[in-house]
Design a protein around this motif. Structure first.
Motif, short mmCIF file in Angstrom:
data_model
loop_
_atom_site.label_atom_id
_atom_site.label_comp_id
_atom_site.label_asym_id
_atom_site.label_seq_id
_atom_site.Cartn_x
_atom_site.Cartn_y
_atom_site.Cartn_z
N GLY A 19 34.88 44.85 31.55
CA GLY A 19 34.95 43.42 31.30
C GLY A 19 34.74 42.61 32.57
O GLY A 19 34.58 43.15 33.68
N ARG A 20 34.77 41.28 32.42
CA ARG A 20 34.43 40.38 33.52
C ARG A 20 35.34 40.54 34.72
O ARG A 20 34.89 40.72 35.86
CB ARG A 20 34.50 38.93 33.02
CG ARG A 20 34.31 37.88 34.13
CD ARG A 20 34.76 36.51 33.68
NE ARG A 20 36.17 36.49 33.31
CZ ARG A 20 37.18 36.43 34.19
NH1 ARG A 20 36.92 36.43 35.49
NH2 ARG A 20 38.43 36.40 33.78
N ALA A 21 36.64 40.49 34.51
CA ALA A 21 37.59 40.48 35.62
C ALA A 21 37.57 41.79 36.39
O ALA A 21 37.47 41.81 37.63
CB ALA A 21 39.00 40.18 35.10
N VAL B 254 40.14 42.36 45.41
CA VAL B 254 40.13 40.99 44.87
C VAL B 254 40.92 40.95 43.57
O VAL B 254 40.68 41.74 42.65
CB VAL B 254 38.69 40.50 44.63
CG1 VAL B 254 38.70 39.14 43.94
CG2 VAL B 254 37.94 40.41 45.95
N GLY B 255 41.88 40.03 43.49
CA GLY B 255 42.63 39.81 42.27
C GLY B 255 42.31 38.45 41.69
O GLY B 255 41.41 37.74 42.17
N GLU B 256 43.04 38.07 40.65
CA GLU B 256 42.87 36.75 40.05
C GLU B 256 44.23 36.09 39.89
O GLU B 256 45.21 36.76 39.52
CB GLU B 256 42.15 36.86 38.70
CG GLU B 256 40.69 37.23 38.84
CD GLU B 256 39.93 37.15 37.53
OE1 GLU B 256 38.69 37.25 37.57
OE2 GLU B 256 40.56 37.00 36.46
N ARG C 155 43.26 41.20 35.13
CA ARG C 155 43.20 41.53 33.71
C ARG C 155 42.41 40.51 32.89
O ARG C 155 42.23 40.69 31.70
CB ARG C 155 44.62 41.63 33.16
CG ARG C 155 45.51 42.57 33.98
CD ARG C 155 46.93 42.58 33.48
NE ARG C 155 47.78 43.39 34.35
CZ ARG C 155 49.06 43.64 34.12
NH1 ARG C 155 49.65 43.13 33.05
NH2 ARG C 155 49.75 44.38 34.96
N GLY C 156 41.98 39.43 33.55
CA GLY C 156 41.23 38.41 32.83
C GLY C 156 42.10 37.34 32.22
O GLY C 156 41.64 36.26 31.89
N ALA C 157 43.40 37.65 32.06
CA ALA C 157 44.35 36.70 31.51
C ALA C 157 45.73 37.06 32.02
O ALA C 157 46.01 38.22 32.34
CB ALA C 157 44.32 36.70 29.98
#
Length: 319
Positions: free
Chosen positions: A184-186, A200-202, A215-217
């Motif tokens: 997936g994207r993340a 790199v995290g989000e 995790r994308g969310a």
């Protein structure tokens, strides 16, 4: 001006497998040994029903049951489904039908494969018989498959003492799952950054926790995470375990340490192996940094940085 190419969709085949070893009680031992000898056994319950495959406890009373009976090697298809793409290690390597077969003398159905030329040749109510494997070892695979049968029906179940020479007392079942994983994207962005030796995290826009791997969310707030944040490379050991059992296909000498590591700037810990220090000197609060191998796509292990240990209050929320 030309439009930018969409990012490559990452995919990778993955396999999860492990051998499951179990011992057999008297009922299952007799059933599998019977298959090796070309005999199909069932068990009679308190209400007189014959169950094939046999079970060890009565489904109505939950009492242990031992009354073995022999049933026929012929039976009737009660339901079926066509399998046009056999997978590795399935009973047949050509298209076949999965069938539930109620053997003559039994009251329940046995699941196995039916060798048939096509789905038009299969129907509920058709008669079939066991095709025995050329070599039998005391396993359900001793029934190679079922095949169409137009002969006479077998008789009633008859008592059997379950005694065989050299009985099968245990089995090893190879559990295996093959699947294709797409991150997936993340996680695609996370993997791409690792190839550049960056982590790199989000960040969640609501609670501001930085997820690594992303995790994308945010699982806490339920909102999308799109703000990318580079963390580390150093971090702190929050907790760890000492591994004393050597894993198959893993060329690491035991004992070694596997730890949760909170990279600087991350809102939760990831896991990694600790090296460059005796296993009995690893501790909570140890400051570590990643070690990369030539061509590696992720850190091989983490080693001490030589900094003073982190204060417990600095990482206690990440344990």
């Amino acid at each position: 001006m030309t439009a930018a190419s969409p990012p490559e969709v990452l995919r990778a085949p993955l396999v999860v497998e492990f051998p499951f070893t179990r011992s057999l009680g008297p009922v299952q031992s007799a059933f599998l040994t019977g298959l090796r000898e070309g005999v199909v056994l069932g068990v009679k319950t308190s209400d007189g029903k014959v169950m094939v495959p046999p079970v060890e406890y009565d489904p109505v009373t939950a009492e242990e049951i031992r009354e073995l009976v022999e049933v026929g090697a012929t039976g009737t298809v009660t339901t079926w489904a066509w399998n046009d793409r056999p997978r590795p290690q399935q009973p047949l390597d050509t298209p076949f039908a999965w069938v539930l077969v109620k053997l003559d003398g039994a009251d329940t159905a046995l699941l196995h494969a039916l060798d048939a030329p096509g789905p038009d040749a299969v129907r509920t109510g058709m008669r079939v018989r066991v095709r025995w494997a050329a070599e039998r070892t005391g396993a359900i695979t001793d029934i190679a498959c079922f095949e169409p049968y137009d002969g006479p029906a077998g008789g009633e179940a008859v008592p059997h003492d379950g005694d065989f020479a050299d009985a099968v007392t245990g089995i090893v079942a190879e559990a295996r799952l093959d699947y294709v994983y797409s991150p997936g994207r993340a996680q695609t962005a996370y993997i791409a950054a690792l190839s550049e030796r960056r982590t790199v995290g989000e960040r969640c826009p609501s609670c501001h926790k930085v997820y690594v791997p992303p995790r994308g969310a945010c699982p806490t707030c339920g909102v999308a995470t799109t703000d990318r944040v580079e963390v580390g490379p150093a971090g702190t050991v929050t907790t760890y375990c000492i591994v004393n059992i050597k894993a198959k296909n893993l060329d690491i000498e035991v004992p070694y340490v596997y730890a949760h590591i909170a990279l600087d700037g991350a809102g939760l810990a990831l896991h990694g192996r600790i090296g460059g220090i005796p296993y009995d000197q690893v501790r909570m609060g140890l400051r570590v940094e990643p070690v990369w191998t030539e061509g590696g796509r992720h850190p091989d292990h983490y080693r001490p940085t030589g900094e003073p240990d982190a204060d417990y209050d600095a990482y206690k929320e990440l344990i």
